[in-house]
Scaffold this motif. Structure first.
Motif, PDB file in Angstrom:
ATOM      1  N   GLU A 145       0.718  -1.157   0.185  1.00 16.83           N
ATOM      2  CA  GLU A 145       0.061   0.082   0.106  1.00 16.83           C
ATOM      3  C   GLU A 145       0.928   1.331   0.106  1.00 16.83           C
ATOM      4  N   ASN A 188     -10.245  -2.984  -4.022  1.00 10.62           N
ATOM      5  CA  ASN A 188     -10.793  -1.811  -4.111  1.00 10.62           C
ATOM      6  C   ASN A 188      -9.936  -0.934  -5.067  1.00 10.62           C
ATOM      7  N   ARG A 189      -9.325  -1.569  -6.275  1.00 11.02           N
ATOM      8  CA  ARG A 189      -8.443  -0.876  -7.279  1.00 11.02           C
ATOM      9  C   ARG A 189      -9.162  -1.058  -8.710  1.00 11.02           C
ATOM     10  N   GLY A 216      -5.487   2.535  -6.651  1.00  9.91           N
ATOM     11  CA  GLY A 216      -6.437   2.676  -6.025  1.00  9.91           C
ATOM     12  C   GLY A 216      -7.851   3.455  -6.013  1.00  9.91           C
ATOM     13  N   ILE A 217      -8.843   3.000  -6.302  1.00 10.27           N
ATOM     14  CA  ILE A 217      -9.995   3.906  -6.430  1.00 10.27           C
ATOM     15  C   ILE A 217     -10.010   5.114  -5.381  1.00 10.27           C
ATOM     16  N   SER A 218      -9.788   4.666  -4.157  1.00  9.95           N
ATOM     17  CA  SER A 218      -9.994   5.946  -3.388  1.00  9.95           C
ATOM     18  C   SER A 218      -8.844   6.915  -3.358  1.00  9.95           C
ATOM     19  N   GLU A 219      -7.829   6.496  -4.142  1.00 12.55           N
ATOM     20  CA  GLU A 219      -6.690   7.258  -4.528  1.00 12.55           C
ATOM     21  C   GLU A 219      -6.955   8.455  -5.723  1.00 12.55           C
ATOM     22  N   ASP A 222     -10.129  10.396  -4.456  1.00 17.53           N
ATOM     23  CA  ASP A 222     -10.170  11.055  -3.162  1.00 17.53           C
ATOM     24  C   ASP A 222     -10.697  12.442  -2.850  1.00 17.53           C
ATOM     25  N   ASN A 225     -16.071  13.951  -2.385  1.00 20.72           N
ATOM     26  CA  ASN A 225     -16.590  14.103  -0.988  1.00 20.72           C
ATOM     27  C   ASN A 225     -18.167  14.937  -0.893  1.00 20.72           C
ATOM     28  N   TYR A 246     -17.468   4.357  -7.073  1.00 23.66           N
ATOM     29  CA  TYR A 246     -17.039   4.866  -5.790  1.00 23.66           C
ATOM     30  C   TYR A 246     -18.363   5.554  -5.269  1.00 23.66           C
ATOM     31  N   SER A 248     -19.933   8.398  -2.077  1.00 25.92           N
ATOM     32  CA  SER A 248     -19.533   9.388  -1.059  1.00 25.92           C
ATOM     33  C   SER A 248     -21.023   9.814  -0.450  1.00 25.92           C
TER      34      SER A 248
END
Length: 591
Positions: A145, A188-189, A216-219, A222, A225, A246, A248
């Motif tokens: 990670e 989660n990528r 990473g999807i969250s990257e 990010d 929001n 994704y 939020s």
């Protein structure tokens, strides 16, 4: 007592004025209130949508930037000729080690370190002389990670993978795809997939390897929001298949379908990426309703106040006018019954006083005026019809006599005799004992007589087809409404040596529609406009305008002539008259 009872049998003018006034006030106020509320709601929604859309655009730009960074890495390797050349080399031993350590691996190191994101890069090669490398970091056998790694495998590892087989056909420099494959969903990528091809001949791509860059999807997302939009909002990222990549914010679970969700949420979406991905924002309508409720109560209160104030004003105005209007109604009723001797007295110096004086003066001579105006209008209408009728075909007889003279000069006696007979028939039908209205069959016969004269002149160069519906035979028409248009076709519409002419008659609802259709040279719209509105071109389309004026004068402005034309294709003239039976036919039906 009887007179008093009669007065109460109808609604007094004061009440009517009051009800009308209230009706005309309450409805506009209600409409204004509803429209104002609707406009405010719409404005609020538009304002919210604009703000949210601006936020989505910022989020989209941020996501696009990160995705383009990954794409840029792949493009760097994809377009590097020296990199390709080393991947195609089959040298082994020291040369292979030297090539990989100095040419290939440094470029992979530079690529994965060129972004601030933690990425994993897998390079699959057909060249099996290059050894597999499971990690560029010593002691690591998988993805970590907190670091970026690259790995090199042989193509046989993915040759039978379904995602590899379904990968799109190669278009040089364009084919690439973001896809969740292998264990991307669990981790989660998401991966950017791209084929490496031989750059010697881009038109005939030869695959030498395959590149997979996962991140990473969250990257990537990010910046997505929901708090940037508002409390209770939700932001979704969906791929081209409608799957959520994704999310939020928490989406309620008690919604049976999307229609129910749309009732409670304002949905705004923005497309991004090259694969029709969507950034979707769901804004709760409860936020909008809170502000809308305050405005709704204010609008209702203002409308009620206006209704009460205007009601009192209406009562005063209706009483003021009803008293005065009743006096005028009394005198006018007397005039309507023929008693022109009634007079009214009115005190004051306002407009009602002037009306009273005018009514009194009018009573002295209104009967004579009505008779005089009525008779004058009848005489004027008859005179206009006679003038227009007398202007029809002023030059037709001259042209026909000239043709007769030419036939006599060349000794064509048979044609000469036929033309004289048809001319006599034409004028017999035209004169028609001085009557303006003639049966429809007579008008058709008259047009045919004119065409028979012209056939002697033009011979086989002219082809005519009559398409007349028998349903129109019992009706009558103004005479000579077809012949001027037929004459206009033969005079102006020739296109070459031949012309085809079709004359149609149909009953359409309560009217009769005649159409004269030709395949001549046609007319421009400017020419048609000049015919009906000359403005300095009085000689343009005089005969057409004559027919149109006679029809409108006889039947009204809703009837008349309409022209449709295309240059080089032909012209279609439509003549619309009401379907009215002749007096003879009406008498026959009555019997």
């Amino acid at each position: 007592m009887k007179l008093q009872q009669k007065k109460h049998k109808y609604m007094p003018i004061g009440y009517k004025l009051m009800l009308t006034y209230m009706f005309c006030i309450i409805i506009p106020i209600s409409v204004i209130g509803v429209v104002s509320h609707s406009m405010y709601n719409e404005s609020l929604r538009e304002h919210t949508s604009t703000n949210v859309k601006g936020t989505l655009l910022q989020l989209r730009d941020n996501i696009d930037y990160k995705m383009e960074e990954i794409t840029r890495i792949s493009t760097q390797l994809y377009s590097d000729y020296d990199f390709y050349r080393n991947l195609r080399s089959y040298e082994e031993g020291w040369e292979n080690y030297d090539r990989m350590s100095k040419k290939v691996l440094p470029k992979l190191d530079v690529a994965i370190q060129s972004t601030g994101m933690k990425i994993g890069m897998s390079l699959f090669l057909k060249n099996e002389s290059i050894p597999e490398i499971y990690s560029n970091l010593s002691g690591l056998t998988g993805y970590q990670e907190n670091s970026s790694i690259y790995q090199i495998y042989h193509m046989k590892r993915i040759a039978n993978k379904s995602w590899y087989k379904e990968f799109p056909t190669e278009k040089y420099g364009e084919t690439m795809k973001w896809w969740q494959i292998e264990r991307d969903v669990d981790n989660n990528r998401i991966s950017l997939l791209r084929r490496f091809i031989d750059t010697y001949n881009p038109l005939l791509p030869n695959e030498i390897g395959f590149l997979r860059i996962n991140v990473g999807i969250s990257e990537i997302f990010d910046s997505v929001n929901y708090t940037k939009i508002g409390k209770g909002s939700i932001i979704l990222v969906k791929n081209e298949f409608g799957e959520t990549l994704y999310q939020s914010g928490e989406l309620p679970e008690n919604y049976a379908n999307e229609a129910e969700l749309n009732k409670d949420y304002l949905t705004i979406s923005e497309a991004f990426g090259n694969q029709s991905w969507k950034l979707i924002a769901l804004v709760p309508t409860t936020i909008l309703e809170q502000d809308a409720m305050k405005i709704r109560l204010l609008i209702i209160l203002m409308c009620l106040i206006c209704c009460v104030v205007f009601s009192f004003i209406g009562i005063f105005i209706s009483r003021y006018f009803s008293i005065r209007i009743n006096k005028f109604v009394y005198v006018l009723n007397a005039y309507r019954e023929g008693d022109l001797h009634k007079r009214m007295s009115y005190r004051g110096k306002d407009e009602f006083s002037q009306i009273a004086t005018a009514l009194n003066d009018m009573g002295e001579n209104i009967e004579a005026l009505i008779k005089e105006v009525y008779l004058t209008q009848l005489q004027k209408k008859e005179a206009e019809l006679e003038i227009l009728q007398s202007q029809i075909n002023p030059h037709f007889l001259y042209n026909t006599l000239s043709s007769i003279n030419r036939l006599a000069k060349f000794g064509q006696n048979e044609k000469l005799q036929q033309m004289v007979l048809e001319l006599a028939k034409f004028y017999r039908l035209t004169l028609n004992e001085g009557r303006t209205m003639i049966p429809v069959p007579t008008e058709i016969e008259q047009a045919n007589a004119y065409l028979e004269i012209q056939k002697i002149k033009y011979g086989d160069r002219m082809e005519v087809l009559f398409d007349i519906d028998p349903d129109i035979w019992p009706y009558e028409t103004i005479k000579l409404i077809l012949q001027p248009f037929i004459e206009n076709v033969l005079k102006h519409a020739w296109c070459g040596d031949h012309i085809h002419l079709r004359i149609v008659g149909r009953k359409e609802m309560d009217g009769i529609l005649f159409r004269i259709i030709d395949d001549g040279i046609g007319m421009r719209q400017e020419r048609i406009d000049q015919i009906f509105d000359p403005k300095g071109h009085m000689n343009t389309g005089y005969g057409i305008r004559n027919v149109d004026q006679r029809i409108k004068l006889q039947y009204g402005s809703e009837y008349g002539v309409t022209i449709f034309s295309r240059v080089g294709i032909g012209t279609s003239v439509q003549i619309l008259i009401p379907a009215r039976r002749s007096k003879r036919e009406q008498h026959g039906e009555g019997v």
